[in-house]
Scaffold this active site. Sequence first.
Site, PDB file in Angstrom:
ATOM      1  N   ARG A 124      90.646  14.593 111.160  1.00 16.05           N
ATOM      2  CA  ARG A 124      91.291  13.475 110.467  1.00 16.05           C
ATOM      3  C   ARG A 124      90.802  13.347 109.017  1.00 16.05           C
ATOM      4  O   ARG A 124      91.078  12.341 108.356  1.00 16.05           O
ATOM      5  CB  ARG A 124      91.027  12.159 111.222  1.00 16.05           C
ATOM      6  CG  ARG A 124      91.932  11.974 112.434  1.00 16.05           C
ATOM      7  CD  ARG A 124      91.571  10.779 113.294  1.00 16.05           C
ATOM      8  NE  ARG A 124      91.379   9.565 112.544  1.00 16.05           N
ATOM      9  CZ  ARG A 124      90.198   8.947 112.399  1.00 16.05           C
ATOM     10  NH1 ARG A 124      89.108   9.456 112.956  1.00 16.05           N
ATOM     11  NH2 ARG A 124      90.110   7.835 111.719  1.00 16.05           N
ATOM     12  N   LYS A 125      90.092  14.340 108.521  1.00 10.47           N
ATOM     13  CA  LYS A 125      89.689  14.343 107.108  1.00 10.47           C
ATOM     14  C   LYS A 125      90.868  14.817 106.267  1.00 10.47           C
ATOM     15  O   LYS A 125      90.976  15.974 105.882  1.00 10.47           O
ATOM     16  CB  LYS A 125      88.474  15.248 106.904  1.00 10.47           C
ATOM     17  CG  LYS A 125      87.214  14.728 107.589  1.00 10.47           C
ATOM     18  CD  LYS A 125      86.055  15.670 107.404  1.00 10.47           C
ATOM     19  CE  LYS A 125      84.809  15.160 108.135  1.00 10.47           C
ATOM     20  NZ  LYS A 125      83.668  16.107 108.030  1.00 10.47           N
ATOM     21  N   THR A 126      91.770  13.870 106.020  1.00 14.04           N
ATOM     22  CA  THR A 126      93.017  14.166 105.315  1.00 14.04           C
ATOM     23  C   THR A 126      93.167  13.239 104.118  1.00 14.04           C
ATOM     24  O   THR A 126      92.443  12.247 103.987  1.00 14.04           O
ATOM     25  CB  THR A 126      94.221  13.987 106.252  1.00 14.04           C
ATOM     26  OG1 THR A 126      94.200  12.639 106.767  1.00 14.04           O
ATOM     27  CG2 THR A 126      94.167  14.964 107.419  1.00 14.04           C
TER      28      THR A 126
END
Length: 274
Positions: A124-126
């Site tokens: 989820r590192k977006t």
Amino acid sequence: MFTSHLEEFIEEDLGYNDISCTIVPDKTQKAVIFAKENCILAGTGVAKEILDYFGIKYEQLFDDGDFLVAGNTIFELEGSAISILRAERLTLNFLGHLSGIATLTRKCVDLVSRQSKTRIAATRKTTPGLRRYEKLAVIAGGGDPHRFNLSDSIMIKDNHRNMMGLENAILEAQKRASFTQKIEVEVESVSDALIAAKMNVDIIMLDNMEPSEISDTISALQAEGLREHVIIEISGGISPANLNIFADTGADIISMGSLIHKSRWIDISLEVKE
């Protein structure tokens, strides 16, 4: 993409007094969008929505996931000269950014596939607001998108453990989870991995472990007869430079935030035809 989101992107780029695009004669113009370097293509869906919004006709020559060599034409365009100029930067930004993610993902997938069946996944590192597109770019590169949001599955991380204890966190998750939701637990030790597996969680993430620690943990799960009933994911400190070492640990999934936040934009350009 919702029209409201698209219009926010367009408003940001055009501003309130667009002179640069309106000084050209507003006649029908042809143009091409092409790759200036080898890459895995991604972002054509967003590009088409932008072109459709501006009323630009196009012929698409390649699809997401295709390998392009420098010089390959992605789209042939025909439409209002002003509209083509206005659509140019937004279209190229999406294609360049998303193709960069797909290209790095494919590189990692290919590296691992030479030695194991381990799958490469995102995290989820977006970029806020762009997650759906970045995740689709990972898919185009042959990777797994992982969770799109917090509601897709339940992940118990280190802060959950610190606030309520591992076993309590698992019990609470099991009590509240829908039958459609998997429960994943992040652990940093063999003992916690064994606790999670014995409590019948679906996925165990071995976080920031060295390759030898990962192998030891998997061996401990096998010794207890628990390995076959749980998916093993590893994450933390993994890059293309050391990926081959982690691929030999026996894990099912390698998740890498770097697929997105360390990908390099691909040089994609638009050129009008005289």
